[in-house]
Design a protein around this motif. Structure first.
Motif, mmCIF file in Angstrom:
data_model
loop_
_atom_site.group_PDB
_atom_site.id
_atom_site.type_symbol
_atom_site.label_atom_id
_atom_site.label_comp_id
_atom_site.label_asym_id
_atom_site.label_seq_id
_atom_site.Cartn_x
_atom_site.Cartn_y
_atom_site.Cartn_z
ATOM 1 N N THR A 108 -1.646 66.767 26.930
ATOM 2 C CA THR A 108 -1.721 65.407 27.447
ATOM 3 C C THR A 108 -3.172 64.949 27.472
ATOM 4 N N GLU A 110 1.345 54.478 19.165
ATOM 5 C CA GLU A 110 2.692 54.757 19.685
ATOM 6 C C GLU A 110 2.670 55.476 21.034
ATOM 7 N N ASN A 111 1.582 56.185 21.330
ATOM 8 C CA ASN A 111 1.511 56.991 22.559
ATOM 9 C C ASN A 111 0.211 56.719 23.313
ATOM 10 N N ASN A 163 -1.060 58.953 26.151
ATOM 11 C CA ASN A 163 -1.334 60.360 25.915
ATOM 12 C C ASN A 163 -2.650 60.592 25.166
ATOM 13 N N SER A 202 3.067 64.236 17.099
ATOM 14 C CA SER A 202 3.759 64.042 18.373
ATOM 15 C C SER A 202 4.483 65.319 18.799
ATOM 16 N N TYR A 214 -0.655 57.536 15.970
ATOM 17 C CA TYR A 214 -0.192 58.245 17.173
ATOM 18 C C TYR A 214 -0.687 57.536 18.433
ATOM 19 N N LYS A 251 3.884 67.793 22.090
ATOM 20 C CA LYS A 251 4.980 68.098 23.032
ATOM 21 C C LYS A 251 5.181 69.598 23.171
#
Length: 228
Positions: A67, A87-88, A91, A58, A84, A62
């Motif tokens: 993205t 959770e995202n 993205n 993550s 990942y 960032k």
């Protein structure tokens, strides 16, 4: 170009992806991050966990402003990739896992972790000890018990278990038919638990990434990503 992250497994190294970089770089901006404790990355004093590696992924996205990423993860790298994506979801464009073990129990993890004894590896498999030292430096002897602890922690609390149905990202689960670490049954179970998944079984293929035939894997990647 879209971003493709290539994630190595436990005790692995981003070097394993070298046979694929030239072909894939025609279609993607490639990223080959190293998890902490691997390669030239320091081993955290407080140890490593799947949750920590998911956070590292993550943070990497960032810091690099990544993205809509696609991720290919070998072994543990595939597990982190799915954590990942869980959770995202906004993205992650897609995930491919190869040789990722999903059936983690405490008993199974303890059995696997006992094989990660530096002294035993030095005595019984000296070539593997040399490889580990060349990839991870002198700290390879500390990395082994840290990975063993990660496995036991994973056995006690596997973050993906009971959560596969929540992952809507397109996923391809891949496993070699001669993989002695990962069963076809557990790969099929996860494939069926995911809402948007495909399954590929690689013929005559063992677990280590260097035992996978590059042409075979590249063709599967191209097919999944709809690359001509």
């Amino acid at each position: 170009m879209p971003n493709l992250l290539l994630l190595h497994g436990a005790l692995g190294h981003s070097d394993i992806f070298k046979p694929y970089l030239s072909a894939l770089s025609q279609y993607f901006t490639l990223h080959t991050p190293l998890f902490s404790g691997h390669g030239n990355q320091e081993l955290p004093a407080d140890g490593i966990t799947i949750e920590k590696y998911t956070q590292e992924l993550s943070d990497y996205c960032k810091v690099n402003n990544l993205t809509d990423v696609s991720i290919f993860g070998h072994s543990m790298g595939g597990y982190v990739a799915l954590c990942y994506a869980m959770e995202n979801p906004d993205n992650v464009n897609s995930v491919i896992t190869l040789g990722t073990k999903f059936d983690w129990t405490e008993e199974q993890a303890l059995k696997e972790s006992k094989m990660l004894n530096p002294d035993v590896i030095l005595e019984k498999i000296p070539q593997y000890a040399q490889l580990l030292e060349s990839q991870h430096g002198a700290k390879w002897k500390q990395l082994l018990p840290a990975i063993a602890d990660l496995m036991v922690d994973l056995g006690k609390n596997p973050p993906l278990e009971h959560n596969f149905a929540t992952i809507s990202t397109p996923v391809q689960i891949m496993v070699g038919d001669k993989d002695h670490m990962v069963t076809l049954e557990e790969s099929m179970r996860v494939y069926r638990s995911l809402s948007n998944a495909k399954l590929a079984v690689l013929p005559d293929t063992k677990h280590p990434m260097d035992k996978v035939r590059p042409d075979l894997l590249l063709n599967l990647l191209k097919d999944f990503f709809n690359l001509s």
